[in-house]
Design an enzyme around this catalytic site. Structure first.
Site, PDB file in Angstrom:
ATOM      1  N   THR A  54       8.720  -7.053   5.060  1.00  0.00           N
ATOM      2  CA  THR A  54       8.365  -5.651   5.251  1.00  0.00           C
ATOM      3  C   THR A  54       9.154  -4.744   4.311  1.00  0.00           C
ATOM      4  OG1 THR A  54       8.551  -3.827   6.846  1.00  0.00           O
ATOM      5  CG2 THR A  54      10.051  -5.661   7.166  1.00  0.00           C
ATOM      6  N   TYR A  94      15.551  -4.571  13.995  1.00  0.00           N
ATOM      7  CA  TYR A  94      14.328  -5.233  13.501  1.00  0.00           C
ATOM      8  C   TYR A  94      14.418  -5.487  12.003  1.00  0.00           C
ATOM      9  CZ  TYR A  94       9.697  -5.485  11.374  1.00  0.00           C
ATOM     10  OH  TYR A  94       8.629  -5.842  10.587  1.00  0.00           O
ATOM     11  N   LYS A 149      14.662  -8.964   9.729  1.00  0.00           N
ATOM     12  CA  LYS A 149      13.693  -9.339   8.679  1.00  0.00           C
ATOM     13  C   LYS A 149      14.421  -9.539   7.345  1.00  0.00           C
ATOM     14  CE  LYS A 149       9.725  -9.522   8.933  1.00  0.00           C
ATOM     15  NZ  LYS A 149       8.822 -10.661   9.271  1.00  0.00           N
TER      16      LYS A 149
END
Ligand code: NAD
Ligand code: TDX
Length: 342
Positions: free
Chosen positions: A125, A153, A157
């Site tokens: 992302t 989060y 990632k």
């Protein structure tokens, strides 16, 4: 050609499965998914019976199960969508994000090594780059932008990305990474901005905009994201990161007002609520590399994509009404119930 798609019962993974079954009808697609709150088997009902499709309920952290599946299927390619994906949930409870997004990815990497998988693709992302200031519209994330994650989060990632790169360098694992901007379209889980606002509008409920709604996101229609991954797994160079985005930056408040207009609902539904902790201000992708190397360009303009998406939510009320009437009601109450005004 056999492809294992992890997280294929979620938003982008399911769209990717539909896309690949159409684009490569001779491929075998195996979907591996734990079916967490975000995974929905009914999403895959239209392809369940296809001969070249198989669904396996499995946790990517389950080493024995994952190795067993690789032994059986001997995949040529693995595309890893499986993740805990919601920033707000990660702020509330980071643990499971580390487990699935980091440990789970490491299990898949080990399995690819053990079985000589030809390509491991990590769906990452743009959030791993942190954010950009609102007053510098000339700045964009390139593949050289340093990792600078803001939330549990995005930190999870980013950690997974580092592991993928380490496996490439240390073991020569043929791996690629895509870092895409905010994706929208059918089957988007209603906890995320666009589907949440559509669902609340249709139920005449308040529209909770965080802070002043001035944060900017770079929106891409889900099919364009899927096409980018298809190109990368076939033509992308191992060891490379590809940024994916369509130069479509919009302020949250403008998206919410647009949804109100499209659905004929009053803007008075908009409620400014307490901001997200550590809220990233602006994301903006420079997609020059994937364009120059692989010829990728987005096809769906936002004006068309958002209409198609709203149409889909109008035509598929059962899909999201089911979701928002179950466990989700507890989540909604916890996140929004006592949230003060901005
Ligand atoms: P989603 O939350 O809709 O779906 C995630 C899927 O993964 C679900 O089907 C869930 O059941 C499955 N899953 C979760 N934990 C698992 C585990 N331990 N084992 C097996 N399956 C598990 O997510 P999404 O929005 O479709 O995102 C997919 C991927 O794309 C994620 O890796 C996310 O970080 C990345 N991404 C998303 C966006 C976006 O805007 N949605 C943008 C860029 C990148
Ligand atoms: O109720 C809301 N009100 C609101 O103002 C929600 C759910 C969100 N927002 C804001 C927060 C963000 O600025 O809208 C923006 C978009 O929020 P999300 O839909 O939660 O997405 P974001 O945090 O930008 O992260 C998404 O894009 C990158 C995905 O959820 C990630 O999985 C992906 O990696």
């Amino acid at each position: 050609m056999t492809i294992i798609v992890t997280g294929g019962a979620g938003f982008i993974g399911s769209n990717f499965i539909f896309y690949m079954l159409k684009a490569h009808p001779d491929y075998r697609i195996v979907c591996l998914d734990k079916l967490t709150y975000a995974g929905n088997l009914s999403t895959l009902s239209g392809v369940m019976e296809q001969k070249n499709f198989r669904f396996v309920k499995l946790d990517i952290c389950d080493r024995e199960g994952v190795f067993g599946l690789f032994r059986e299927e001997k995949p040529d390619i693995v595309v890893n969508f499986a993740a805990e994906s919601h920033v707000d949930r990660s702020i509330d409870d980071p643990g499971v994000f580390l487990q699935t997004n980091v440990i789970g990815t490491s299990v898949l990497l080990d399995a690819c090594r053990a079985f000589g998988t030809g390509r491991f693709h990590q769906v990452s992302t743009d959030e791993v780059y942190g954010d950009l200031p609102l007053d510098r519209p000339d700045l964009f994330f390139t593949e050289q932008t340093p990792i600078h994650a803001s939330s549990p989060y995005s930190a999870s990632k980013a950690s997974a990305d580092l592991l993928v790169m380490a496996y490439h360098r240390t073991y020569g694992l043929p791996a690629t990474i895509s870092r895409c901007s905010n994706t929208y379209g059918p089957y988007h889980f209603p906890e995320k901005l666009i589907p949440l606002m559509i669902a609340n509008c249709l139920n005449d409920r308040p529209l909770p905009v965080y802070g002043q709604g001035l944060n900017v996101r770079d929106w891409l229609y889900v099919e364009d994201h899927c096409r980018a991954i298809d190109l990368i797994i076939h033509k992308g160079r191992a060891g490379e990161v590809y940024n994916v985005g369509g130069h479509n930056e919009m302020r949250n408040i403008d998206i919410v007002k647009l949804i109100c207009r499209e659905l004929g609902k009053p803007e008075s539904l908009i409620t400014y609520v307490t901001d997200r902790k550590g809220h990233d201000m602006r994301y903006a992708i420079d997609p020059t590399k994937i364009h120059d190397e692989l010829g990728w360009l987005p096809v769906t303009k936002f004006a068309d994509g958002i209409k198609k998406t709203i149409r889909w939510y109008l035509d598929n009320r059962d899909w999201w009404q089911d979701i928002i009437s179950g466990e989700y009601t507890k989540y909604y109450e916890k996140m929004y119930g006592n949230r003060g005004k901005a």
